[in-house]
Write a protein that holds these residues in place. Structure first.
Motif, PDB file in Angstrom:
ATOM      1  N   LEU A 140       6.003 -42.495 -19.530  1.00  0.00           N
ATOM      2  CA  LEU A 140       5.216 -42.217 -20.739  1.00  0.00           C
ATOM      3  C   LEU A 140       5.547 -43.199 -21.851  1.00  0.00           C
ATOM      4  CD1 LEU A 140       5.218 -38.287 -20.824  1.00  0.00           C
ATOM      5  CD2 LEU A 140       3.347 -39.805 -20.123  1.00  0.00           C
ATOM      6  N   TYR A 176       3.704 -43.968 -25.418  1.00  0.00           N
ATOM      7  CA  TYR A 176       3.875 -42.694 -26.118  1.00  0.00           C
ATOM      8  C   TYR A 176       5.260 -42.634 -26.749  1.00  0.00           C
ATOM      9  CZ  TYR A 176      -0.258 -40.954 -23.612  1.00  0.00           C
ATOM     10  OH  TYR A 176      -1.528 -40.767 -23.129  1.00  0.00           O
ATOM     11  N   VAL A 219      -0.899 -39.439 -18.787  1.00  0.00           N
ATOM     12  CA  VAL A 219      -0.949 -40.680 -18.013  1.00  0.00           C
ATOM     13  C   VAL A 219      -2.405 -41.092 -17.808  1.00  0.00           C
ATOM     14  CG1 VAL A 219      -0.470 -41.735 -15.757  1.00  0.00           C
ATOM     15  CG2 VAL A 219       1.251 -40.263 -16.840  1.00  0.00           C
TER      16      VAL A 219
END
Lengths: 423, 327
Positions: free
Chosen positions: B121, B126, B203
């Motif tokens: 991630l 992120y 994702v």
């Protein structure tokens, strides 16, 4: 009060484990699942209107369960108008007592397959009271001889392969029956044919009831129901109150959805029975008992159903058409067959066990066997949320709560329905 | 009349552990958070990375089940053993001591799933926050097993834990956590409106940034919760196909997926194992060399359902995607 279920769980787990290692069950179930899926896929392609019809039936059933008390009155009145006799039984004891009063003792009885019959242990009860009772559905007949309970609601002897059937039949008929399915079917046909015509009473259930006309719809393939309900002089029909829908037209819709999801495609027979056999052919004088039964009795059985209907969390369990489709999709049922069940089988069976056939403690191991995986909901034409109801009942179990309606006075439980006129 | 039912003791043990220790097996917060040591994730941020401790406890569940498989739960010796455990529980559950049979390599593997998920991630851009040793289990099993009143009392603790991080979105690794936070909490906690997403969904949104993965054909085992309750199935296919991975489909997939048998593990371990093996067979019939899933319990149940010497790999989607970076 305290009830220790730890042993029940342990014994039940052993039973499930044993079933999952039973080669007969595994062989039969894998064939059955494959065949169910293939046939159903094919018939859905052939009759593509079915899912829409199922959605319509969901509406019909939802309304019918809400109006159940009124529909029951209407259906009973319709039966009486058709010169049949209608009764209402609040619980199992009353249902059995009524049946025995109608049938009496020392009679020969031929019986069609009925889950309600299983719920009431009807055959055993009538036998204990001096009657000779024959299961006429081939699968049920096998189990009657084998002294076992059904392992699937539509194919009760799903777990018994032909070789075993041949052994059982050879012993019973006292002659060599080869492990050939046609020969096995032939032997039963020959034996039961005589019973149909010498029987005093024929018993059946019903898949749907139309309140407006009093029409009882019975779906079958073998023709045994046709004979059981047509040949003897008395026909006793016993049906759960949840099977009533308002109109004949709606009953036909329910029937079509039922048989399609029950892997029948097109059923061999759809019986519609509304009253005793009659003729007016001589001088237009109506005379009863022409070729078929002279007497027609219907017992509408509640036995916990209005308790379910009265709670919005559980009323949808009464939408169940008993098509059995969910069981083929259940990963537990696929390996254990009806061992995952009490009288009613699989996840939906756990809910029915709690309310109508055993109570919460009998249902407890079943409720915790359900994986809550939800694939049954995908298959169910009524989209019954079994995992949701299983959750609700688990909650009641862990906190020792009573089932809804259990603390209510009797009149409220019966939904205010009065009993029919006595015969 | 209300009847108090004595149910198999394992149910109440799980309940007690969650309520008391914030984890079904009473693992310590520091054990649950051990995977994150090197990452230095902040405790506050917009996107909360939520493990719920579920992958971390997998190796312990298996050994608990192994113990139970050989002991009759209705027997005195079982109650006795649970009594010993309860004594241990008072001082916190020392998993290593009680379950010496847990293999270090299993612990390492399941712990590293969390690390790999965070890594993937982060690579996708992120910014993640993580509650560390304050993280609490979602309570999904309380819901599952019927302890709804306990969940109602427990859920506010989880809510406080989440709110403390100031997150607007919670990203769940386990679909069971996502289900309970997204579909059950709002009914129990008025005003609970935090956005709940799954690892797969995050994702999927940035799948174009994923590196290609060179792999033999894979087959996806859709988790029941993900496919049916959360309706996430096509996303996994998009992710894999986008990364150049050949995907085979099992006959029963998406909303028709077959349960791995995992939910039956605590009470009916043998039966659960039979179901896991059958699902493995269904998946292997596709000829794929790797079975991928996106649920900790499916991962454990399918891996446990494999036969000895089985050449097919069972992996979590997280582990598989991480490979793209390790190559």
């Amino acid at each position: 009060m305290k009830s220790d279920l730890t042993k029940a769980f342990a014994d039940y787990a052993k039973d499930l484990n044993q079933a999952s290692r039973d080669e007969n069950i595994q062989k039969a179930m894998s064939r059955a699942v494959k065949s169910y899926r293939a046939t159903t896929d094919e018939t859905m392609r052939r009759f593509p209107h079915t899912p829409d019809l199922a959605a319509e039936v969901r509406e019909i059933k939802t309304r019918a369960i809400q109006d159940n008390a009124a529909l029951l009155q209407e259906a009973m009145a319709s039966v009486e108008r058709n010169k049949g006799k209608a009764f209402y039984a609040k619980d199992a004891q009353e249902a059995l007592r009524l049946a025995l009063e109608i049938i009496g003792r020392g009679k020969v009885v031929v019986k069609g397959k009925s889950m309600l019959g299983e719920e009431l242990h009807l055959r055993e009860y009538l036998e204990e009271h001096g009657n000779e009772v024959w299961e006429t559905d081939l699968g049920e007949f096998i189990l009657q001889l084998k002294k076992e309970r059904p392992m699937h609601i539509l194919s009760p002897a799903i777990h018994v392969p032909r070789e075993q059937v041949a052994d059982i039949f050879s012993k019973f008929f006292q002659k060599e029956i080869p492990p050939d399915i046609a020969a096995e079917v032939g032997a039963v046909r020959e034996f039961l044919r005589e019973k149909y015509f010498s029987a005093d009473v024929g018993i059946s259930g019903a898949n749907v009831v139309a309140a407006d006309t009093g029409a009882m719809v019975i779906i079958e393939n073998e023709g045994n129901v046709r004979l059981s309900t047509g040949a003897p002089p008395v026909h006793l029909l016993m049906v759960g109150v949840e099977k009533i829908v308002p109109t004949f037209q709606e009953a036909m819709k329910v029937a079509e959805v039922t048989w399609r999801y029950a892997q029948y495609g097109v059923p061999g027979y759809v019986n519609i029975i509304s009253g005793p056999s009659k003729t007016g052919d001589i001088e237009k004088v109506t005379t009863y008992g022409a070729h078929g039964p002279k007497q027609f009795y219907v017992i509408f059985v509640d036995n916990g159903r209005s308790q379910m209907a009265g709670d919005e969390r559980f009323s949808q369990a009464l939408h169940c058409l008993r098509c059995g489709g969910c069981m083929y999709e259940c990963p537990v049922f696929q390996v254990t067959a009806g061992h995952f069940g009490h009288t009613y089988l699989g996840g939906i069976g756990a809910i029915w066990t709690a309310f109508v056939s055993g109570g919460l403690d009998e249902a407890a191991p079943l409720l915790y066997t359900c994986l809550r995986c939800g694939r049954c909901v995908e298959r169910c034409p009524m989209r019954i949320n079994v995992p949701g109801m299983v959750g609700e009942l688990r909650k009641m179990l862990v906190y020792g709560e009573s089932l809804p309606g259990e603390d209510l006075p009797e009149a409220a439980v019966a939904g205010g329905v009065s009993h029919a006129a006595e015969t | 009349m209300a009847v108090e039912m004595k149910l198999p003791p394992v149910l109440d043990i799980i309940r007690g552990n969650i309520v008391k220790y914030g984890n079904p097996l009473a693992l310590k917060g520091s054990e649950v958070a051990a995977w994150a040591k090197g990452l230095k994730l902040p405790k506050e941020g917009e996107v909360l990375f939520y493990t719920g401790g579920e992958y971390q406890l997998l190796p312990f569940i298996d050994s608990l089940v192994k113990t139970m498989t050989h002991i009759d739960q209705g027997s005195k010796s079982f109650s006795l053993m649970m009594g010993v455990r309860n004594i241990l529980d008072k001082a916190g559950f020392n998993a290593e001591k009680v379950y010496a049979s847990v293999l270090a390599k299993d612990r390492e593997r399941f712990n590293s799933v969390c690390y790999k998920a965070a890594f993937v991630l982060q690579k996708l851009g992120y910014d993640l926050a993580y509650a560390g040793d304050e993280e609490l289990y979602s309570g999904a099993l309380l819901y599952e097993l019927g302890f709804w009143q306990d969940l109602k009392e427990y859920a506010p603790k989880v809510r406080r834990m989440i709110e403390k991080t100031r997150a607007k979105t919670v990203v769940c690794l386990s679909p069971h956590a996502a289900e309970v936070l997204k579909l059950v909490y709002p009914k129990m906690l008025p005003g609970f409106s935090i956005q709940v997403r799954t690892f797969v969904e995050l994702v999927w949104e940035r799948r174009n940034k994923l590196p290609a993965i060179s792999s033999a054909p894979v087959v996806i085992h859709d988790s029941c919760r993900l496919a049916r309750e959360l309706e996430v199935d096509e996303e996994i296919r998009d992710i894999l196909i986008g990364a150049g991975v050949p995907v085979r489909e099992a006959e029963r997939n998406r909303q028709w997926t077959t349960c791995c048998g995992g939910p039956g593990k605590l009470l009916f371990p043998e039966l659960s194992h039979v179901m896991g093996s059958r699902r493995v067979t269904e998946l292997e019939e596709t000829g794929a060399e790797t079975i991928l899933t996106s649920c900790p319990y499916c991962l454990a149940a399918l891996a446990g359902g494999q036969e000895k010497g089985d050449k097919t790999a069972v992996e979590d989607l997280i582990e598989f995607l991480f490979r793209g970076y390790a190559a």
